[in-house]
Design an enzyme around this catalytic site. Sequence first.
Site, short mmCIF file in Angstrom:
data_model
loop_
_atom_site.label_atom_id
_atom_site.label_comp_id
_atom_site.label_asym_id
_atom_site.label_seq_id
_atom_site.Cartn_x
_atom_site.Cartn_y
_atom_site.Cartn_z
N ILE A 198 0.83 -1.20 0.00
CA ILE A 198 0.00 0.00 0.00
C ILE A 198 0.87 1.26 0.00
O ILE A 198 0.67 2.17 -0.80
CB ILE A 198 -0.96 0.00 1.20
CG1 ILE A 198 -1.99 -1.12 1.05
CG2 ILE A 198 -1.67 1.35 1.33
CD1 ILE A 198 -2.89 -1.31 2.28
N GLU A 217 10.61 3.58 6.57
CA GLU A 217 10.41 2.15 6.87
C GLU A 217 11.23 1.77 8.10
O GLU A 217 12.43 2.04 8.15
CB GLU A 217 10.81 1.29 5.68
CG GLU A 217 10.87 -0.20 5.95
CD GLU A 217 9.55 -0.78 6.45
OE1 GLU A 217 9.57 -1.46 7.50
OE2 GLU A 217 8.51 -0.54 5.81
N HIS A 458 8.19 -15.76 -28.91
CA HIS A 458 9.13 -14.67 -29.16
C HIS A 458 8.51 -13.66 -30.12
O HIS A 458 7.88 -14.06 -31.09
CB HIS A 458 10.42 -15.22 -29.78
CG HIS A 458 11.40 -14.17 -30.20
ND1 HIS A 458 12.21 -13.51 -29.31
CD2 HIS A 458 11.67 -13.64 -31.43
CE1 HIS A 458 12.95 -12.64 -29.96
NE2 HIS A 458 12.64 -12.69 -31.25
#
Length: 479
Positions: A198, A217, A458
Amino acid sequence: MSAYDVLIIGSGPGGYVTAIRAAQLGFKTAIVEREHLGGICLNWGCIPTKALLRSAEIYHYAQHPEAYGLKIEGKVTFDPAAVVKRSRGVSQQLNGGVGYLLKKNKVDVIWGEAVIDKAGQVTVAPTKKPAVQPQNPVPKGTLGAGTYTAKHIIISTGARPRVLPGIEPDGKLIWTYFEAMVPPIFPKSMIVMGSGAIGIEFASFFATMGADVTVVEVLPQIMPVEDAEIAGIARKRFEKSGIKILTSTKVVKVEKGADDVTCTLEDDKGNKTTLKADRMISAVGVVGNIENLGLEKLGIKTDRGCIVTDGLGRTNVPGVYAIGDVAGPPMLAHKAEHEGVICVENIKGLPVHAMDKLKIPGCTYCNPQVASVGLTEAKAKEAGYQLKVGRFPFMGNGKAIALGEPDGLIKVIFDAKTGKLLGAHMVGAEVTELIQGYVIAMTLETTEEDLMHTVFPHPTLSEMMHESVLDAYGRVIHT
């Protein structure tokens, strides 16, 4: 009292999918919803955030047309209200779609708030106050407040943002994802607390739209559930795009100004600094909606804000089940859907087995995208496996170069003894669409030999999946 075979509380992805599957199996089925069909995911989570991120992606490309040999005359700008309006329109369309599917499958929708009186009985009261503003006015249906009986009651009430004491969101200066999704302003600067899916998605969105974004963080690694190598590559890309990232750092105090916030930050060495921004997003996880359901009265076991279940959705009280976010991590819509199907098929008596949570993919729709399934390299080593690890960079793939997306990596982890695919981790363009290939491989217990002998088309990005397997066994071609 209306009687049902299966009654589901909550109409999020887990709830409405379970209801439809129950109806397909011949059960008389009802679903109780207090706010809006589709739950948080459809109305305030998975779907509208992807619409916002798509707008940001187009805006990003429009700012760099020369990279594709194009010219755009004049300055590229955006209309904040129109960006949000498009996102809400996408949700509204899908909201109506859920209603259509429930009606098509003859699932009764009961509007209100449910309390389980006892096993087999639920009382529904009118919704007092929605947790968030409903996407649409609640339809005037024939079913509402009253008492209902059901042989099987399935709780699918989802989750809500986790709140840290002293840093409570106020809807104005400190936002949760609700406010971030319909921002009254597009701030010039922003602090995002938390670097899970989030937090990173909103950091990516607002940074692309021009905000000066800082992510804070508390752990040493951003996107903590991801493989460290992949998270490291993502971090470099985020920082290159202008996002500032502070790891091993926590927010210890927030002071509110008239139109800004000042955060006091503390790193793992005890050093403190302050950081000011127009707005702050609190994205420190979610907690299950287990309150006011009557769980305590029934003696239903809970643990850390979630209902305890076995692998088939059963609680410790016969006839009462729980699925999705309210039943614990991983808190993902696709986990909830599959968990609900397992639960109701077991009720029917069909042969089912508990979901293997290591085979549930996780996706983060930032720029660059991140996707993964299974064990990280560190977790695989901790589990005692001898490993074969393969990597393939986007730079070696023709389609990636043609798309102008040469930055990224595909990483696979095998058991060296058996060839079992233990995990796959990706960062780069469209990896959220690629990861399902490895999920299927793991579900079918595919070995490295099977993957090596699979023909990939490919030119596609998926060729990198093949090359990374070859790399694990010293047979890579294009690097």
